[in-house]
Design an enzyme around this catalytic site. Structure first.
Site, PDB file in Angstrom:
ATOM      1  N   HIS A  37      -5.913   0.730   0.402  1.00 14.48           N
ATOM      2  CA  HIS A  37      -7.035   0.644  -0.547  1.00 14.48           C
ATOM      3  C   HIS A  37      -7.992   1.819  -0.354  1.00 14.48           C
ATOM      4  O   HIS A  37      -8.489   2.402  -1.309  1.00 14.48           O
ATOM      5  CB  HIS A  37      -7.851  -0.636  -0.314  1.00 14.48           C
ATOM      6  CG  HIS A  37      -7.092  -1.912  -0.519  1.00 14.48           C
ATOM      7  ND1 HIS A  37      -6.750  -2.740   0.517  1.00 14.48           N
ATOM      8  CD2 HIS A  37      -6.627  -2.497  -1.649  1.00 14.48           C
ATOM      9  CE1 HIS A  37      -6.119  -3.804   0.043  1.00 14.48           C
ATOM     10  NE2 HIS A  37      -6.027  -3.682  -1.272  1.00 14.48           N
ATOM     11  N   VAL A 177       0.660   4.060   1.357  1.00 16.28           N
ATOM     12  CA  VAL A 177       0.277   4.396   2.740  1.00 16.28           C
ATOM     13  C   VAL A 177       1.103   3.503   3.667  1.00 16.28           C
ATOM     14  O   VAL A 177       1.223   2.298   3.429  1.00 16.28           O
ATOM     15  CB  VAL A 177      -1.233   4.156   2.982  1.00 16.28           C
ATOM     16  CG1 VAL A 177      -1.605   4.476   4.428  1.00 16.28           C
ATOM     17  CG2 VAL A 177      -2.063   5.006   2.023  1.00 16.28           C
ATOM     18  N   ARG A 188      -0.959  -8.708   2.887  1.00 13.88           N
ATOM     19  CA  ARG A 188      -0.121  -9.834   3.311  1.00 13.88           C
ATOM     20  C   ARG A 188       0.561  -9.596   4.662  1.00 13.88           C
ATOM     21  O   ARG A 188       1.124 -10.533   5.221  1.00 13.88           O
ATOM     22  CB  ARG A 188       0.929 -10.157   2.238  1.00 13.88           C
ATOM     23  CG  ARG A 188       0.314 -10.744   0.969  1.00 13.88           C
ATOM     24  CD  ARG A 188       1.368 -11.294   0.017  1.00 13.88           C
ATOM     25  NE  ARG A 188       0.773 -12.100  -1.040  1.00 13.88           N
ATOM     26  CZ  ARG A 188       0.500 -11.644  -2.267  1.00 13.88           C
ATOM     27  NH1 ARG A 188       0.765 -10.393  -2.595  1.00 13.88           N
ATOM     28  NH2 ARG A 188      -0.049 -12.443  -3.171  1.00 13.88           N
TER      29      ARG A 188
END
Ligand code: PAF
Length: 282
Positions: A37, A177, A188
């Site tokens: 992110h 990534v 997760r």
């Protein structure tokens, strides 16, 4: 960095910034942020005047029996990380405001692009994604919006929606990534126990092996698929959901590998379903 939870306040903030000529970058997330992110946020920071990161675990993209309740959440940690990345706004709306009682409007992309792969194993998932992403676009009014290549099918579906529904913004895909050992980052991954974490390396390993096989001249999609399957099946806990090799631009089925192809996997380890993919061009 400012945290906004009100939809009206977010929409007003964006309208003012746009009137002032600012370029807004939006990074839509479900929170529990990791380096994947943050790489989207860094890209947005480079490209845009203002960076908005939405954190919202979207109930309507989870199917019955999926992990909506258990999905990891930690907004204060997310805010700390985003502050360090110099995001301007964290938009964290409440589910009751996004989907008030009687809510009944949905956005759906039809066809093969949403029917196969994750669309087949998670019915209604992409309808949930395109609906929430449309709402986020209307609320945050970005010029650019950033999505990870990790969710390759989602990226294609969102791009198609933006193009076909004439949303006035550009979608930017950002590379996957990975951990040093190859495991693609995912919120997760925290569900995996030590053994499953180790076995999950078959995903990236099998993708690398497929790439090598294609480099060595193999063009038969089925043969590449079987090669991937054999590698994944060396993991005792792996339960294959799908191994798909499709045309990268629109997920059309292929018999021969030609042009740009997307090799995509979904595999369960215990109750944790992981996805990974690789783009290969011949
Ligand atoms: O990729 C995700 O985290 C979600 O699907 C998204 C794009 C934030 C929509 O809820």
């Amino acid at each position: 960095m400012r945290t906004i939870t009100s939809i009206t306040e977010m929409q007003q903030w964006s309208s003012i910034q746009k009137k002032n000529g600012c370029r807004i970058g939006l990074v839509p997330t479900m929170g529990y942020l990791h380096e994947g992110h943050l790489s989207l946020v860094r890209q947005a920071r480079q490209d845009c005047d203002l960076v908005v990161v939405s954190v919202f675990v979207n109930p309507i993209q989870f199917g019955v029996g999926e992990d909506f309740e258990e999905y990891p959440r930690d907004l204060s940690r997310d805010c700390q990380l985003l502050d360090q990345e110099r995001a301007d706004v964290v938009f964290a709306p409440l589910a009751k405001d996004m989907y008030p009682a009687g809510y009944n409007s949905f956005v759906e992309v039809y066809g093969e692009i949403t029917e196969k792969m994750c669309g087949a194993s998670r019915p209604g998932h992409f309808r949930g994604v395109t609906t929430v992403v449309s709402k986020l676009f209307h609320i945050c009014q970005p010029d650019l919006a950033y999505f990870g290549q990790k969710d390759a099918q989602q990226l294609l579906v969102v791009k198609k929606m933006v193009e076909e529904l004439n949303f006035p913004l550009k979608i930017i895909g950002v590379p996957i990534v990975r951990e040093a050992d190859g495991l693609a980052l995912s919120s997760r991954n925290v569900y995996l126990n030590e053994q499953q974490r180790q076995e999950a390396l078959v995903l990236s390993r099998s993708l690398q092996a497929a790439q090598q096989l294609i480099k060595d001249g193999e063009r038969d999609v089925e043969k590449v698929r079987v090669h991937i399957k054999d590698i994944i099946e060396t993991s005792p806990q792996a339960q294959i959901d799908y191994i798909e090799i499709n045309r990268a631009s629109d997920l059309a089925s292929l018999e021969r590998i030609e042009g740009k192809v997307l090799i995509a996997l979904a595999v369960k380890f215990g109750t944790t379903r992981l996805i990974d993919n690789l783009l290969v061009e011949v």
